[in-house]
Enzyme design. Structure first.
Site, short mmCIF file in Angstrom:
data_model
loop_
_atom_site.label_atom_id
_atom_site.label_comp_id
_atom_site.label_asym_id
_atom_site.label_seq_id
_atom_site.Cartn_x
_atom_site.Cartn_y
_atom_site.Cartn_z
N HIS A 173 118.43 145.88 -41.09
CA HIS A 173 118.46 144.62 -41.85
C HIS A 173 118.22 143.40 -40.97
CE1 HIS A 173 122.33 144.95 -39.97
NE2 HIS A 173 122.60 143.69 -40.29
N ASP A 174 118.11 143.57 -39.65
CA ASP A 174 117.89 142.44 -38.75
C ASP A 174 116.47 142.42 -38.19
OD1 ASP A 174 120.54 141.56 -38.94
OD2 ASP A 174 121.19 142.87 -37.30
N ASP B 297 130.53 149.46 -42.28
CA ASP B 297 130.28 148.47 -41.25
C ASP B 297 131.62 147.87 -40.82
OD1 ASP B 297 128.73 146.48 -39.70
OD2 ASP B 297 127.13 146.99 -41.10
N ASP C 166 129.66 146.33 -35.55
CA ASP C 166 128.83 145.14 -35.35
C ASP C 166 129.07 144.51 -33.97
OD1 ASP C 166 127.10 143.26 -36.98
OD2 ASP C 166 128.65 141.85 -36.34
N GLU D 45 126.83 148.71 -32.28
CA GLU D 45 125.68 147.83 -32.06
C GLU D 45 125.93 147.03 -30.79
OE1 GLU D 45 123.19 144.27 -34.26
OE2 GLU D 45 125.36 144.22 -34.17
#
Ligand code: GLC
Length: 565
Positions: free
Chosen positions: A339-340, A101, A208, A266
């Site tokens: 995870h969101d 990440d 991210d 993302e």
């Protein structure tokens, strides 16, 4: 593109590990890197090609590691750099790749860069967005308002005032100040850090909120009121993004001509048109993006904490729109979970009567689309939302902020908690359910977030030997990415777009026509008449989610079938 010069990630399935919740090796209740290494056989057996690892860097953990204080060191709670090197080696031995990440829209406020920037005289001042306030006509002498009306994605102003009176910009929590990508020294520092990871053997990055890195000149006010995340209207689509991504490609990835990395960005509020620009191979920016349109289709007017019943037509149309938009140029990522997001099976499936069927149906439908599928930990065994009841059970900063804001608005607490239980990110973050023993085999200590009681029957150990389990279905599905060309290269046509229960589409290339059918309901569903469905009865079943395969005739509740016509 011939399959010989096709990049590996086009036929890959990627698995996301959320390290806090995957496997704990030292009994502190928090997952760690040696824990991941100890569970690699599970991932190898599943057949995934790569792992995306959520952040393991040094962090104060206000946003579970998405607030980084040192990009080149591992947080002691997760282990050491040696542990990470060992993980990379163990993965490479099994033919798997590791995607890290990359969180570079912002750092933690505890990052030495930001600490230095608090001093107006320090050269690092320009590494962040420090601005004077605007005079406050209603305030006392010297009182100021934030520099503009931008609101943070986590609610409230996107500006925080420092002791000296200046404000800094934070698109997320106040402890996550935004980096100023307009400053060349910032970009150089980031590129050099990225090369350092690639030199260690890392195979790519998940970036991210990467489409927030380029801010419009002068940081103008967003039109309309200061609604949550209104800055996105101003920042998303800023053309500077393309300049930075192309520069990153040259300065980082192009330095390794013999390796093929995976880069996935993302991108909040991204449109298909922007995604084509970013993922067109000729433009040399990124390989794919994580878009949000399909996971937002059941959000109401007030956003995610205003969930509405799913209208299947919207979900089908959204995925189809992206399939079509990126058919000629660019590439899609495919995901329902991460995870969101709350667990897709709890959100769109039926966890009471048809848990197994709806878990496998969702997987089947997603993986039959064109793009690179991502599986989020626990999804492969059908893990569900946690029955959160009290505010004290949550750990997520976003949940805490939402509760605070909704309470201040005077909303009844039962209403807020009911909504949060459906939508909170913590639903995805409860510990991985390895077996039916204490704490689901995740830890010997006290888990940082409660383990779901359904681990007693919903766990990896119970599913490994069962040929009809959700896990076994995922293994078959993942193997198909390799064996069935049409999944990677075939065209996509949505059928029956107005049907409210049936999700049907056709994948086709010169050789094959694959019909995909899924019944999103608790009732039996007749197959529509129509040319697209002729040949179904005599077709060859590629995969079905009922143990007896795809008997001809109507679709049973939550039945999924993929049939070569
Ligand atoms: C991304 C991450 C999310 C995090 C946010 C801020 O959306 O996926 O978990 O809270 O960025 O870094």
């Amino acid at each position: 593109m011939s399959s010989a010069d096709e990049p590996w990630w086009r036929r890959a399935v990627v698995y996301q590990v959320y390290p806090r919740s995957f496997a704990d090796s030292d009994g502190d209740g928090i997952g760690d890197i040696p824990g991941i290494t100890s569970r690699l056989d599970h991932l190898a057996a599943l057949g995934v090609d790569a792992v995306w690892l959520s952040p393991v860097y040094v962090s104060p953990h206000v946003d579970n590691g998405y607030d980084i204080a040192d990009y080149q060191a591992i947080d002691p709670v997760f282990g050491t750099l040696e542990d990470l090197d060992a993980l990379i080696a163990a993965m490479h031995e099994r033919g798997m790749r590791l995607v890290m990440d990359l969180v570079v829209n912002h750092t933690s406020d505890e990052h030495p860069w930001f600490v230095a920037s608090r001093d107006p005289a320090n050269p690092k001042r320009s590494w962040y967005f420090w601005r004077p306030g605007r005079p406050d006509p209603d305030g006392g002498p010297g009182a100021t308002l934030p520099p503009n009306n931008w609101s943070s994605v986590f609610l409230g102003s996107a500006w925080e005032q420092d002791a000296g009176g200046s404000y800094y910009l934070h698109s997320f929590a106040a402890k996550q100040p935004d980096l100023n990508w307009g400053e060349p020294a910032v970009r150089e520092a980031i590129y050099s850090m990225m090369r350092w990871w690639l030199d260690r053997g890392v195979d790519g990055f998940r970036m991210d909120v990467i489409n927030l890195i380029s801010k419009p000149e002068g940081l103008p006010d967003a039109p309309g009121g200061p609604t949550a995340g209104n800055q996105l209207e101003m920042v998303v689509g800023d053309p500077g993004l393309h300049t930075y991504l192309a520069e990153m490609r040259r300065e980082v990835f192009d330095r390794y001509p013999d390796r093929t990395f995976l880069t996935v960005g993302e991108m909040l509020a991204v449109t298909p048109e922007q995604a084509v620009l970013v993922t067109d191979p000729e433009r040399r920016e990124l390989d794919m993006v994580f878009q949000f349109e399909h996971v937002d289709v059941d959000h109401g007017q007030l956003g995610k904490y205003d969930p509405q019943p799913l209208d299947l037509r919207d979900l089908k149309a959204s995925l189809a729109r992206w399939q079509v938009a990126l058919a000629e140029r660019g590439w899609n990522s495919l995901y329902f979970n991460n995870h969101d997001q709350p667990r897709a099976i709890s959100r769109w499936g039926d966890t009471s009567q048809y848990w197994r069927e709806s878990a496998t149906l969702l997987a089947g439908v997603l993986h039959m689309h064109r793009g690179t599928p991502f599986v989020y930990q626990g999804e492969e065994i059908g893990m569900t939302n946690y029955p959160f009841a009290r505010i004290e059970e949550y750990r997520d900063i976003e949940a805490a902020r939402a509760y605070e804001v909704a309470t201040a608005l005077g909303l009844p607490s039962e209403l807020i908690l009911g909504t949060m239980a459906k939508m909170s990110r913590d639903n995805a973050r409860t510990p991985m359910q390895w077996d039916g023993e204490a704490h689901a085999g995740f830890t010997t200590g006290q888990p940082w977030l409660p383990v779901h009681l359904n681990h007693l029957w919903l766990n990896v150990a119970d599913q490994v030997e069962d040929a009809d389990s959700v896990l076994s279905f995922y293994k078959r599905l993942i193997a198909l990415r390799k064996s069935e060309d049409v999944l990677t290269t075939g065209t996509f046509t949505l059928l029956e777009p107005d049907h409210k229960q049936l999700w049907a589409f056709l994948r086709a290339d010169e050789r094959d026509r694959l019909l995909v059918l899924a019944n999103f309901s608790d009732d039996e569903l007749g197959i529509p008449d129509g040319d697209a469905f002729t040949g179904l009865d005599g077709g060859r079943l590629l995969l079905g989610n009922y143990p007896d395969g795809g008997a001809p005739g109507p679709l049973r509740p939550w039945e999924f079938r993929a049939v070569y016509l």
